[in-house]
Design a protein around this motif. Structure first.
Motif, PDB file in Angstrom:
ATOM      1  N   ILE A 495       0.834  -1.195   0.000  1.00  0.00           N
ATOM      2  CA  ILE A 495       0.000   0.000   0.000  1.00  0.00           C
ATOM      3  C   ILE A 495       0.874   1.252   0.000  1.00  0.00           C
ATOM      4  N   THR A 724     -10.979   2.145  -1.519  1.00  0.00           N
ATOM      5  CA  THR A 724      -9.863   2.153  -0.575  1.00  0.00           C
ATOM      6  C   THR A 724     -10.349   2.381   0.843  1.00  0.00           C
ATOM      7  N   TRP A 728      -6.237   3.005   5.454  1.00  0.00           N
ATOM      8  CA  TRP A 728      -5.039   2.739   4.668  1.00  0.00           C
ATOM      9  C   TRP A 728      -4.263   4.026   4.364  1.00  0.00           C
TER      10      TRP A 728
END
Length: 744
Positions: A495, A724, A728
């Motif tokens: 990520i 998403t 994150w």
């Protein structure tokens, strides 16, 4: 009529007869004598005086010389003396001609060196000729004896063999020249006193030799033995002696005679051969062959005495990692140091090692050193034998002492190396009654220690057999896993926390066995040990490329995927071909394939790793160093290698929030990456705090359970297409890098 008038005729003289030099200043007497000798087969050379005789002797080298005693100027006596000083004149037979009853001349003749004398005659020619032939035969016998003696002396010198004779009544020993040479003593024509000879025998050997000699004198028969002699300069020689006893009619020993041979060099050669055959060249410990002989002898003695024997199987923990990281020279030095400490830690009270050696028939008679119960089987594996045990309680003390001996760091080639060991123990007769069974069970116990965290010891128990059997079944099943298509890849996303987007993935191996997933920790090590990791890794590279194509076919964006590579591929240097084959078969962009190698793998052989990585970079694939910070971590080697990415090891990330040291290490790795213009990825991120701290220090590319665990290819595709998650993304104030995580 005289006896000479009725002698049978003799054959005429010929040039091939024995040569006699006849010297007489009286021409008539010389003519008569020369004629008589020529008639009897002699070849005669004549001289009219002593001076001329010496010239002719040097020129013709006659077999015998006849000299008239009384001659002017150089008479026969002076000529004989001078003749004896000429080359080859010392032993030539010389017959001096004297007058009748001339006793003074006869005495002078012998003093001058004459062999014999003969009264001048005008009739006794046959007697003169036969006297000369007798002298010649005697001289030839003496020459033959001297030649034989010289050959014998030479042969004895070459063989380092001397002869001796001991007169028991006189207590005196006569020895040959070679005996003097071997013992280093100055030659004594009369011989040596026997008490002095005994002082030359090595102190430790003297009682044994005296016992052998006494027994021979009392009972008779030939004897042979070996012992050591001490030269006056202190040098020790090893000799082999064979002797027989001489007895009188009453059967009483009167003398002993025999031979003595210097076998020092032979014994040293035998010791070297024995050393090579029975001892490890690196550590000088007994090797596997000697250990098994020693173990078998210990078991046999234990059967007879009803005692116990313990075998301790010792394996140095993580030795391969040390060897790969610091190199083989440091690894070898570490093994030598470990061997010394183990040897020192085993006490005499722990073992009767000398008896074991002698029982095995290996101990040298003159080694002068005690045996050892510590052996090296090979690699980083050692064993210790504990013999003549009344019970097994002593094993715990010895095992703990061995572990303690390794606790202090080792200094190897300028490096401070810490090493521990795992020790497995098997006992006779509880765990088996033969070498193979006991070693195997001690090995099994050692692996049980490894599985429980290393740096300890464990006695064998029957439950371990079950674990070992399961390990073998696992290895057998793993051999068939590829052909049965039981291996699968799971994917963990990477990520970019600045955007919260998935920017890549790491492929992780899983084994679906009997509908159950086998954790990598249970089979990757087995794959490494058996070499199956090579075809498994090559399959994984091909599978990743095929999966990238499959994702692309669904319309999903192309993401780079990394594959872990084992040390076996660098050792074989065969990684280029499977990579090229996978890329050619799928036609994906090479940059989408990333190969991850650990620092340890790279440092195993930096030169070959450098060549391999350059070849891979020419293909276009990306190179990543996994678990960075746990190994060599040197800026110098990073500059030499064509790498793209550093992955911070999870051990530093785990304590990032609580450990200032770990935070400093992470900051240093990120700074190093920035200076080398490398991408940096943190793995093992599990908390929001860890994510933020990493982003604040400039590391935006992260992976870990905070984001997602490894998942199947279909699950990964669904995750990549999903919105998403908010957690994150790091706060804008924390993210300082670009969208790809690379530093500008």
């Amino acid at each position: 009529m005289t006896s000479e008038d009725i002698e049978p005729a003799v054959p005429p003289a010929h040039s091939g007869g024995d040569c006699v030099l006849l010297v007489d200043d009286d021409p008539v007497a010389r003519l008569l004598t020369a004629s008589a000798l020529a008639e009897r087969g002699w070849r005669v050379i004549e001289a009219d005086g002593g001076a001329r005789a010496l010239e002719l002797y040097a020129l013709h080298r006659p077999e015998v010389v006849v000299l008239d005693a009384l001659m002017p100027e150089v008479d026969g006596f002076v000529a004989c003396e001078r003749l004896r000083r000429l080359p080859d004149g010392e032993h030539v037979p010389v017959l001096m001609l004297t007058g009748l009853d001339d006793e003074l001349s006869i005495a002078r003749a012998y003093e001058a060196g004459a062999t014999d004398f003969f009264v001048k005659t005008n009739s006794q020619w046959t007697l003169l000729s036969e006297r000369l032939r007798y002298m010649l035969r005697s001289a030839r016998m003496r020459d033959a004896l001297a030649e034989s003696q010289a050959k014998l002396t030479k042969a004895q010198r070459i063989a380092r063999l001397g002869s001796w004779e001991w007169n028991l009544a006189r207590r005196w020993v006569r020895v040959s020249d070679e005996c003097f040479a071997i013992s280093g003593l100055a030659r004594q024509d009369e011989g040596l006193a026997d008490w002095f000879v005994w002082t030359r025998v090595y102190d430790e050997d003297r009682p044994r030799v005296q016992s052998i000699v006494r027994d021979a004198l009392e009972r008779g028969g030939p004897v042979q033995f070996e012992c050591r002699l001490v030269r006056p300069n202190g040098q020790v020689r090893i000799v082999h002696i064979e002797a027989e006893v001489d007895r009188n009619d009453a059967g009483r020993a009167t003398s002993m005679h025999g031979v003595l041979q210097d076998i020092t060099e032979r014994k040293h050669a035998e010791d070297q051969i024995r050393q090579l055959a029975n001892y490890d060249s690196l550590t000088a410990l007994p090797n596997r062959r000697f250990f098994r002989d020693q173990f078998a002898a210990s078991l046999e003695r234990a059967r007879q005495q009803g005692t116990q024997v313990a075998v301790l199987f010792i394996d140095v923990d993580r030795f391969k990692q040390i060897n790969d990281t610091l190199g083989h020279q440091i690894g070898d030095q570490l093994l030598r140091e470990v061997a010394k400490r183990l040897h020192t830690a085993v006490r005499e009270s722990d073992t009767v090692a000398r008896a074991s050696l002698e029982a095995a028939g290996v101990a040298a008679v003159f080694s002068g050193t005690a045996g050892t119960s510590v052996a090296r089987l090979g690699g980083d594996e050692f064993t210790v034998l504990l013999t003549d045990l009344a019970d097994g309680d002593a094993v715990a003390h010895v095992a703990q002492r061995l572990l303690e001996s390794l606790r202090a760091p080792f200094s190897c080639g300028g490096h401070e190396v810490f090493a521990t060991a795992s020790i497995g123990v098997a006992l006779y007769p509880q765990d088996g009654d033969d070498v193979e069974t006991l070693v195997r069970k001690a090995d099994i116990a050692m692996y049980a220690v490894k599985d429980n965290g290393r740096n300890g010891w464990q006695m064998f128990n029957d439950a371990m057999n079950t674990a070992t059997a399961e390990r073998w079944r696992l290895e057998t099943a793993l051999h068939r896993a590829l052909e049965r298509q039981e291996l699968v890849l799971h994917y963990q996303p990477k990520i970019d926390v600045a955007t919260g987007c998935i920017v890549g993935a790491e492929a992780l191996m899983r084994w679906r066995r009997d509908e159950q997933l086998v954790p990598p920790a249970e089979f990757i090590a087995v794959a490494e040990e058996t070499g199956l990791i090579v075809p498994i890794t090559e399959w994984a590279i091909g599978e990743v490329c095929r999966q990238i194509v499959a994702w692309r076919a669904t319309g999903a964006p192309e993401l780079p995927v990394s594959v872990n590579v084992s040390s076996r591929h660098l050792q074989r240097a065969s990684l280029v071909l499977p990579v090229e084959a996978a890329l050619a078969a799928t036609r994906i962009a090479p940059a989408l394939l990333e190969l991850e190698l650990t620092e340890t793998v790279l440092m195993h052989n930096l030169d070959s790793a450098q060549q391999l990585l350059r070849a891979l970079k020419k293909i276009g694939v990306s190179i990543s160093i996994d678990d960075f910070g746990t190994g060599y971590s040197s800026l110098s080697y990073l500059k030499r290698l064509p790498i793209d990415t550093l992955k911070i090891d999870r051990s530093f990330v785990r304590d990032l929030e609580s450990s200032q040291d770990n935070a400093a290490i992470v900051a240093a790795i990120i700074a190093m990456s920035r200076s080398l213009r490398l991408t940096v990825v943190a793995e093992g991120v599990e908390s929001h705090g860890q994510m933020v701290r990493l982003a604040e220090q400039g590391c935006n590319l992260q992976q870990g359970w905070l984001f997602a665990r490894a998942m199947t290819a279909d699950e990964f595709l669904r995750l990549a297409r999903a919105p998403t998650p908010a957690h994150w993304r790091a706060p804008a104030s924390a993210a300082r890098a670009g969208p790809t995580g690379e530093f500008a």
